[in-house]
Design an enzyme around this catalytic site. Structure first.
Site, PDB file in Angstrom:
ATOM      1  N   TYR A 130       0.850  -1.193   0.000  1.00 45.35           N
ATOM      2  CA  TYR A 130       0.000   0.000   0.000  1.00 45.35           C
ATOM      3  C   TYR A 130       0.881   1.236   0.000  1.00 45.35           C
ATOM      4  CZ  TYR A 130       0.917   0.830   4.973  1.00 45.35           C
ATOM      5  OH  TYR A 130       1.533   1.098   6.170  1.00 45.35           O
ATOM      6  N   CYS A 131       0.283   2.375  -0.308  1.00 44.44           N
ATOM      7  CA  CYS A 131       1.002   3.658  -0.308  1.00 44.44           C
ATOM      8  C   CYS A 131       0.016   4.769   0.060  1.00 44.44           C
ATOM      9  CB  CYS A 131       1.670   3.909  -1.659  1.00 44.44           C
ATOM     10  SG  CYS A 131       0.518   4.098  -3.030  1.00 44.44           S
ATOM     11  N   LYS A 132       0.275   5.975  -0.403  1.00 42.02           N
ATOM     12  CA  LYS A 132      -0.601   7.106  -0.088  1.00 42.02           C
ATOM     13  C   LYS A 132      -1.818   7.172  -1.008  1.00 42.02           C
ATOM     14  CE  LYS A 132      -0.695  12.085   0.532  1.00 42.02           C
ATOM     15  NZ  LYS A 132       0.066  13.331   0.538  1.00 42.02           N
ATOM     16  N   MET A 162      -3.421   3.974   1.661  1.00 37.57           N
ATOM     17  CA  MET A 162      -3.463   3.656   3.093  1.00 37.57           C
ATOM     18  C   MET A 162      -4.788   4.093   3.705  1.00 37.57           C
ATOM     19  SD  MET A 162      -0.755   4.712   6.060  1.00 37.57           S
ATOM     20  CE  MET A 162      -1.291   6.352   6.462  1.00 37.57           C
TER      21      MET A 162
END
Length: 125
Positions: free
Chosen positions: A93-95, A121
């Site tokens: 996952y990331c932003k 996220m």
């Protein structure tokens, strides 16, 4: 009469086969929701939750249990961890979902078979 019995036997068999395969089948590799991610984390096989943002972003806050591996180096970092087999469940996952998508593709291309993309996220807050 025999034809009817034979037809019923085939129908019942097909229904039973369909029921059994859904019961404990792991979610297929690909995009997942937060609820699906939580289910994957319950499976045996030591699933890995990986935050592919920068260290600075990770330090500002991350999901519980997540490791930080920037997306540009995620494949090399995972390969250096000898304990991560190619069939280990890996959730990235990331932003926003962009970098996690790139990490997902890189891991799949490197031969990892159980890779999942949570995307942003914020999908789990």
């Amino acid at each position: 009469m025999k034809k009817i019995m034979y037809s019923l036997l085939i129908i019942v068999t097909l229904l039973c086969v369909g029921c059994g395969s859904e019961e404990k089948e792991m979610i297929k590799s690909g995009k997942v929701t937060c609820d699906q991610m939580k289910e994957i984390m319950k499976y045996d096989g030591n699933p890995r939750l990986i935050d592919v943002r920068t260290k600075e972003e990770y330090d500002e806050g991350h999901l519980d249990g997540a490791l930080n591996m920037p997306y540009e180096t995620v494949v090399e970092t995972i390969q250096d961890m000898r304990s991560v087999a190619p069939d280990t469940p890996i959730i990235v996952y990331c932003k926003s979902g962009n970098r996690s998508g790139q990490a997902f593709t890189a891991l799949k291309n490197a031969g990892y078979t159980n890779v999942y993309d949570l995307g942003a996220m914020d999908n789990c807050k």
